[in-house]
Design a protein around this motif. Structure first.
Motif, PDB file in Angstrom:
ATOM      1  N   THR A  21       0.827  -1.206   0.000  1.00  6.89           N
ATOM      2  CA  THR A  21       0.000   0.000   0.000  1.00  6.89           C
ATOM      3  C   THR A  21       0.860   1.254   0.000  1.00  6.89           C
ATOM      4  N   THR A  22       1.892   1.272   0.826  1.00 14.00           N
ATOM      5  CA  THR A  22       2.798   2.422   0.864  1.00 14.00           C
ATOM      6  C   THR A  22       3.464   2.630  -0.485  1.00 14.00           C
ATOM      7  N   TYR A  23       3.915   1.537  -1.098  1.00 20.33           N
ATOM      8  CA  TYR A  23       4.548   1.655  -2.404  1.00 20.33           C
ATOM      9  C   TYR A  23       3.561   2.181  -3.444  1.00 20.33           C
ATOM     10  N   GLY A  24       2.322   1.701  -3.376  1.00 22.86           N
ATOM     11  CA  GLY A  24       1.311   2.173  -4.317  1.00 22.86           C
ATOM     12  C   GLY A  24       1.049   3.660  -4.175  1.00 22.86           C
ATOM     13  N   VAL A  25       0.997   4.152  -2.933  1.00 22.70           N
ATOM     14  CA  VAL A  25       0.774   5.586  -2.703  1.00 22.70           C
ATOM     15  C   VAL A  25       1.959   6.403  -3.205  1.00 22.70           C
ATOM     16  N   VAL A  26       3.175   5.906  -2.947  1.00 24.32           N
ATOM     17  CA  VAL A  26       4.378   6.613  -3.424  1.00 24.32           C
ATOM     18  C   VAL A  26       4.353   6.741  -4.942  1.00 24.32           C
ATOM     19  N   MET A  27       4.023   5.654  -5.623  1.00 21.74           N
ATOM     20  CA  MET A  27       4.001   5.701  -7.084  1.00 21.74           C
ATOM     21  C   MET A  27       2.840   6.547  -7.607  1.00 21.74           C
ATOM     22  N   THR A  28       1.770   6.671  -6.821  1.00 22.52           N
ATOM     23  CA  THR A  28       0.697   7.593  -7.191  1.00 22.52           C
ATOM     24  C   THR A  28       1.197   9.027  -7.167  1.00 22.52           C
ATOM     25  N   VAL A  29       1.974   9.358  -6.136  1.00 25.68           N
ATOM     26  CA  VAL A  29       2.561  10.704  -6.062  1.00 25.68           C
ATOM     27  C   VAL A  29       3.534  10.926  -7.218  1.00 25.68           C
ATOM     28  N   MET A  30       4.284   9.858  -7.578  1.00 27.90           N
ATOM     29  CA  MET A  30       5.198   9.991  -8.718  1.00 27.90           C
ATOM     30  C   MET A  30       4.434  10.296 -10.005  1.00 27.90           C
ATOM     31  N   SER A  31       3.292   9.680 -10.147  1.00 27.60           N
ATOM     32  CA  SER A  31       2.475   9.929 -11.331  1.00 27.60           C
ATOM     33  C   SER A  31       1.940  11.355 -11.345  1.00 27.60           C
ATOM     34  N   MET A  32       1.614  11.871 -10.165  1.00 23.55           N
ATOM     35  CA  MET A  32       1.159  13.261 -10.086  1.00 23.55           C
ATOM     36  C   MET A  32       2.275  14.224 -10.458  1.00 23.55           C
ATOM     37  N   ILE A  33       3.488  13.908 -10.017  1.00 20.64           N
ATOM     38  CA  ILE A  33       4.640  14.723 -10.421  1.00 20.64           C
ATOM     39  C   ILE A  33       4.818  14.654 -11.936  1.00 20.64           C
ATOM     40  N   SER A  34       4.626  13.448 -12.477  1.00 20.50           N
ATOM     41  CA  SER A  34       4.772  13.269 -13.924  1.00 20.50           C
ATOM     42  C   SER A  34       3.722  14.065 -14.696  1.00 20.50           C
ATOM     43  N   MET A  35       2.517  14.210 -14.118  1.00 16.91           N
ATOM     44  CA  MET A  35       1.471  14.979 -14.780  1.00 16.91           C
ATOM     45  C   MET A  35       1.918  16.414 -15.057  1.00 16.91           C
ATOM     46  N   ILE A  36       2.752  16.932 -14.178  1.00 15.05           N
ATOM     47  CA  ILE A  36       3.248  18.303 -14.349  1.00 15.05           C
ATOM     48  C   ILE A  36       4.470  18.321 -15.255  1.00 15.05           C
ATOM     49  N   MET A  37       5.408  17.405 -15.007  1.00 17.51           N
ATOM     50  CA  MET A  37       6.698  17.464 -15.690  1.00 17.51           C
ATOM     51  C   MET A  37       6.610  17.054 -17.155  1.00 17.51           C
ATOM     52  N   CYS A 489       0.098   9.650 -17.264  1.00 19.52           N
ATOM     53  CA  CYS A 489       0.333   9.827 -15.831  1.00 19.52           C
ATOM     54  C   CYS A 489      -0.955   9.706 -15.028  1.00 19.52           C
ATOM     55  N   ILE A 490      -2.066  10.153 -15.608  1.00 21.17           N
ATOM     56  CA  ILE A 490      -3.352   9.967 -14.937  1.00 21.17           C
ATOM     57  C   ILE A 490      -3.636   8.475 -14.756  1.00 21.17           C
ATOM     58  N   SER A 493      -1.208   7.066 -12.056  1.00 21.39           N
ATOM     59  CA  SER A 493      -1.551   7.407 -10.673  1.00 21.39           C
ATOM     60  C   SER A 493      -2.731   6.593 -10.176  1.00 21.39           C
ATOM     61  N   LEU A 494      -3.757   6.474 -11.014  1.00 22.68           N
ATOM     62  CA  LEU A 494      -4.918   5.677 -10.618  1.00 22.68           C
ATOM     63  C   LEU A 494      -4.552   4.202 -10.474  1.00 22.68           C
ATOM     64  N   GLY A 495      -3.699   3.692 -11.371  1.00 24.80           N
ATOM     65  CA  GLY A 495      -3.269   2.304 -11.294  1.00 24.80           C
ATOM     66  C   GLY A 495      -2.459   2.017 -10.047  1.00 24.80           C
ATOM     67  N   SER A 496      -1.561   2.931  -9.700  1.00 22.93           N
ATOM     68  CA  SER A 496      -0.729   2.746  -8.503  1.00 22.93           C
ATOM     69  C   SER A 496      -1.569   2.766  -7.242  1.00 22.93           C
ATOM     70  N   LEU A 497      -2.490   3.738  -7.152  1.00 23.99           N
ATOM     71  CA  LEU A 497      -3.299   3.883  -5.946  1.00 23.99           C
ATOM     72  C   LEU A 497      -4.295   2.749  -5.791  1.00 23.99           C
ATOM     73  N   LEU A 498      -5.091   2.502  -6.828  1.00 26.24           N
ATOM     74  CA  LEU A 498      -6.100   1.453  -6.758  1.00 26.24           C
ATOM     75  C   LEU A 498      -5.454   0.066  -6.695  1.00 26.24           C
ATOM     76  N   GLY A 499      -4.365  -0.117  -7.451  1.00 22.20           N
ATOM     77  CA  GLY A 499      -3.672  -1.400  -7.430  1.00 22.20           C
ATOM     78  C   GLY A 499      -3.115  -1.717  -6.055  1.00 22.20           C
ATOM     79  N   GLY A 500      -2.473  -0.728  -5.417  1.00 24.20           N
ATOM     80  CA  GLY A 500      -1.923  -0.951  -4.079  1.00 24.20           C
ATOM     81  C   GLY A 500      -2.999  -1.317  -3.078  1.00 24.20           C
ATOM     82  N   TYR A 501      -4.144  -0.636  -3.153  1.00 27.97           N
ATOM     83  CA  TYR A 501      -5.239  -0.920  -2.212  1.00 27.97           C
ATOM     84  C   TYR A 501      -5.813  -2.322  -2.433  1.00 27.97           C
ATOM     85  N   LEU A 502      -6.096  -2.669  -3.697  1.00 27.57           N
ATOM     86  CA  LEU A 502      -6.719  -3.960  -3.978  1.00 27.57           C
ATOM     87  C   LEU A 502      -5.777  -5.124  -3.691  1.00 27.57           C
TER      88      LEU A 502
END
Length: 555
Positions: A21-37, A489-490, A493-502
């Motif tokens: 779960t922690t890894y999934g959240v971290v990668m979600t944040v990475m995807s959000m950073i990617s959305m900007i960069m 990136c969208i 982020s959704l894949g990392s977050l939802l994947g980590g939870y499931l």
């Protein structure tokens, strides 16, 4: 140009002590950073014409940050057990794989007495009926006086308990090891083993037996990782590395398309070389990790980190030799870019991009984690010893058996079947691939399943880049690919977050099956949207010609 650390990053995070779960959240944040960069990188190179300079710089920094993972510290892991007083005193070690790990204590020392030291706190009552009876043992009274106030359920200072046990006096349940003790001392006082007070306490354990300490060690940190300096070092390293990766990849694709000029559907032929390098190094590095890890408690990932330095040097040499076409300035560019978002087939394409990226992220981040869970469930020591080689082979098959053939023939496939039909095929292949993960128990079968990576990933990437090039207004390919990266990136982020939870809540089998059904549904919707004219199969012409044709049709 890829770095081997990307494929092994999930298992590196797991070994550092982070939960899925922690890894999934971290990668979600990475995807959000990617959305900007990602879109920002496209805009910068279109405006300031620094494509080659930025590409060179990001590749250099990517190598530096990938090597810095070697110095990221582990989080402190707990080594805890539960002491429980029922009809007698028992010690419980909770473990999700207790039922499968049948060989943990089957050795000649099973009859040996082992003394473990426990530091306990949080004594609680779990059976009020027992506590209200007069049939209380000396242990219950001593336990209550030592660890609690007059109220049995209150929590007081820590208590020291020494226990002596035999490994053969152990039973396994589905989620725990239950040890029946030979003797118990609490703060130096011998305590009878019989009791009826319905108490339990949680203890930190220190034991000379390595097997006992291994099963008692919690595999992932259960507290708030935000309070750990180790987590912030890990997070900042991943953030810096991921920023460099996303910018470099965003620039790499338009450079490749510029080299192809008027044949964007041949993008896959160029990507064959990327798959060749990625696949070859993945197999070799996976084998090296296992070789360097022989006789060690944990996997030694140093070959991954050193290989990133070697690959970075090679990449910088190639980039320096590249002839990069810088973008010409155009006053009408932004108007044309905005105009794309008014076309329904472009919107459907962006939805497909996000969906495909979402599904690919699930495999990228959680497949290796799933393979490790399969090995733990099978309790196969031979598989465990060569797991990194197996994972490297999986990546190698992805490239050599899947990506290279489909990258090479993707241009011919796209010309024969069209972009839109290929989009549906990609989603269908992804559904089959994810479902097959759920019907196997031996992780070696994943090597065969990864042949589908050619259809579900290589063909999809070729379709995405080819379609993007064709629909891009003149001199705005970098910007359009940056926007596509935003939708990637969208999905990430959704894949990392939802994947980590499931994966944490329901496990790998049900999670992959859920995503397989979702991919099949999106494949059906893609076919229906094509049927009802919501999509458009663009030919190899520029955007101006396409727009002119549409305007003439409206008139």
């Amino acid at each position: 140009m890829g770095c081997p650390i990307i494929g092994f990053l999930p298992t590196i995070a797991k070994q550092l002590g982070y939960s899925i779960t922690t890894y999934g959240v971290v990668m979600t944040v990475m995807s959000m950073i990617s959305m900007i960069m990602a879109p920002l990188a496209g805009v910068i190179v279109d405006r300031f014409r620094v494509k080659k300079t930025l590409f060179f710089t990001m590749t250099l920094l990517m190598g530096v940050f990938s090597f810095s993972f070697m110095f990221v510290p582990k989080v402190p892991l707990e080594m805890g057990v539960e002491m429980k007083c029922e009809s007698e005193i028992i010690m419980i070690v909770h473990s999700d794989t207790a039922q499968q790990n049948t060989s943990s204590f089957n050795d000649e020392n099973n009859d040996e007495l082992i003394t473990c030291k426990l530091t306990c706190q949080n004594t609680k009552s779990y059976d009020h009926k027992i506590n209200t009876t007069n049939n209380r043992s000396d242990f219950c009274d001593h336990w209550t006086k030592t660890t609690c106030n007059s109220d049995i359920e209150s929590i007081n200072d820590r208590s020291r308990i020494d226990v002596t046990l035999k490994l053969k006096d152990m039973e396994r349940t589905e989620s725990s090891y239950v040890f029946y003790l030979s003797s118990v001392q609490m703060n130096g006082t011998e305590i009878p083993l019989k009791c009826q007070c319905g108490l339990k306490t949680f203890c930190h354990i220190s034991c000379p037996n390595k097997d006992m300490m291994r099963i008692a060690t919690v595999p992932a940190y259960r507290g708030n990782v935000l309070n750990l300096y180790q987590f912030w070092i890990f997070f900042m390293t991943v953030s810096a590395f991921w920023t460099c990766v996303i910018i470099a990849v965003t620039l790499q694709n338009p450079i490749c398309l510029d080299i192809l000029e008027d044949k964007p559907e041949d993008y896959g032929k160029q990507k064959c070389w990327s798959s060749f390098g990625w696949g070859g190094f993945s197999i070799f590095i996976g084998w090296l990790v296992d070789r360097f890890s022989v006789g060690k408690k944990e996997k030694d990932y140093s070959p991954v980190f050193y290989s990133c330095i070697l690959l970075t040097i090679c990449n910088l040499f190639v980039i320096n030799k590249l002839k990069v076409t810088e973008t010409k300035k155009s006053k009408e560019k932004w108007k044309s870019v905005y105009g794309l978002f008014t076309k329904h087939y472009v919107i459907v394409f962006y939805i497909w991009v996000a969906t495909n990226s979402f599904l690919h992220t699930i495999i990228t981040h959680f497949l290796f984690w799933y393979m490790e869970d399969l090995v733990s469930a099978n309790n196969d020591h031979d598989q465990r010893a060569w797991l990194k080689t197996l994972q490297g082979l999986a990546q190698g098959i992805q490239c050599f058996g899947g990506e290279i053939p489909f990258f090479f023939w993707s241009g011919w496939i796209i010309r024969k079947m069209g972009h839109i039909n290929c989009m549906a095929i990609v989603l269908g292949a992804m559904a089959i691939r994810m479902y097959l993960y759920t019907v196997i128990w031996n992780p070696a079968w994943i090597i065969a399943i990864e042949l589908l990576n050619g259809v579900s990933y290589a063909l999809g990437l070729s379709v995405k880049m080819s379609y993007a090039k064709i629909m891009s207004p003149e001199d705005s390919t970098n910007t359009i690919i940056g926007i596509i990266a935003l939708f990637d990136c969208i999905g990430d982020s959704l894949g990392s977050l939802l994947g980590g939870y499931l994966f944490y809540s329901y496990g790998g089998v049900w999670s992959f099956r859920f995503f397989a059904y979702g991919s099949a549904l999106m494949c059906l919707l893609n076919i229906l949207s094509n049927r009802f004219g919501l999509t458009k199969d663009l030919k190899n012409c520029n955007f101006v010609a396409v727009s002119t044709t549409e305007n003439n049709q409206k008139q």
